[in-house]
Design an enzyme around this catalytic site. Structure first.
Site, mmCIF file in Angstrom:
data_model
loop_
_atom_site.group_PDB
_atom_site.id
_atom_site.type_symbol
_atom_site.label_atom_id
_atom_site.label_comp_id
_atom_site.label_asym_id
_atom_site.label_seq_id
_atom_site.Cartn_x
_atom_site.Cartn_y
_atom_site.Cartn_z
ATOM 1 C CB ILE A 8 30.772 -10.377 -1.248
ATOM 2 C CG1 ILE A 8 30.678 -11.207 -2.538
ATOM 3 C CG2 ILE A 8 29.934 -9.109 -1.356
ATOM 4 C CD1 ILE A 8 29.279 -11.726 -2.835
ATOM 5 C CG ASN A 84 28.776 -3.806 -1.012
ATOM 6 O OD1 ASN A 84 28.115 -2.986 -1.633
ATOM 7 N ND2 ASN A 84 28.370 -4.288 0.162
ATOM 8 C CE1 TYR A 151 30.207 6.883 0.336
ATOM 9 C CE2 TYR A 151 29.381 8.517 -1.222
ATOM 10 C CZ TYR A 151 29.468 7.207 -0.794
ATOM 11 O OH TYR A 151 28.822 6.214 -1.487
ATOM 12 C CE LYS A 155 31.854 4.662 -2.323
ATOM 13 N NZ LYS A 155 32.087 3.198 -2.360
ATOM 14 C CB VAL A 186 21.294 1.887 -3.717
ATOM 15 C CG1 VAL A 186 20.644 0.518 -3.538
ATOM 16 C CG2 VAL A 186 22.131 1.923 -4.983
ATOM 17 C CB THR A 188 21.769 1.176 1.261
ATOM 18 O OG1 THR A 188 22.387 2.469 1.118
ATOM 19 C CG2 THR A 188 21.826 0.436 -0.061
#
Length: 241
Positions: A8, A84, A151, A155, A186, A188
């Site tokens: 991960i 991730n 970004y 993605k 999210v 984060t």
């Protein structure tokens, strides 16, 4: 019955850390890759932390081969890679972005997951164990936004890359099950960076702030649980979520 081994990225915080904890609680063996340090190894003996900056894309192949050499083949029932780690910045109009800023963004958010995937598949092709890859994507890959060109492009690239690899794997004798997963918004550190930006530089900062204040953000723990559920599925090699 053998064990599940997971690699991960981005396990020092956020979704990656929460996912590592959930998997370790399930009894999985986890190799966490992150630029920062981690104390997960103090609590979980099945956790190995590998401090590594995925921006160093030319060293990724050695990184993956080195991790996989540590895994005892007879004990592997399932082996997985969860890409991730990502970078949100630069958050400004493209004409204000420097070449180095664009390069770092694309290396961390797009090139690194591509090379990690390439190396993972290459070095596990001899295995009979089930193999899985989950690439953490974003709605930003489908919806363009001002001051987020780098970004959004990364993605969008992750989504297309995942589809291409899935098509390659369909005809393989032991296909890798590869998924692109959009976790939604999210809470984060990436979100915190976005909402703290100056509105003159990043026009969407108020949108991110409003989403945070109105409770629209998912918790990293909930998203990690969603990813864990995807790992539990058998499914087809071609899948998107």
């Amino acid at each position: 019955m053998g064990s599940r081994y997971l690699i991960i990225t981005g396990t020092s915080r956020g979704i990656g850390r929460q996912l590592a904890e959930l998997c370790l609680e399930k009894g999985d063996v986890v190799y966490g890759i992150a630029r920062g340090t981690s104390d997960l190894g103090d609590t979980y003996e099945r956790y190995t932390h590998v401090q590594f900056d995925v921006e160093d894309i030319h060293s990724i192949d050695d990184l993956i081969s080195g991790i996989l050499e540590q895994i005892p083949l007879p004990d592997v029932e399932c082996i997985g890679l969860i890409n991730n780690a990502a970078m949100l910045e630069p958050l400004k109009p493209i004409d204000q972005c420097l070449a180095d800023e664009i390069s770092v963004q694309l290396n961390i958010s797009l090139a690194a997951p591509m090379i990690l995937t390439s190396s993972f598949i290459h070095y596990t092709n001899h295995m009979t164990a089930q193999r899985k890859i989950i690439n953490v994507s974003s709605g930003s890959g489908s919806y363009p936004a001002p001051s987020m060109a780098a970004y959004c492009t990364s993605k969008a690239g992750i989504d297309m890359f995942t589809k291409c690899v899935a098509m390659e794997q369909v005809s393989q004798p032991n296909p890798v099950h590869i998924i692109a997963f959009d976790p939604g918004m999210v809470d984060t550190e990436l979100q915190a960076v976005a909402r703290e930006k100056d509105a003159e530089e990043f026009v969407l900062s108020s949108v991110f702030q409003e989403a945070y204040e109105s409770g629209q953000l998912k918790s990293p723990r909930d998203v990690a649980h969603d990813i864990l559920m995807l790992l539990e599925e058998s499914g087809d090699p071609v899948k998107s979520n």
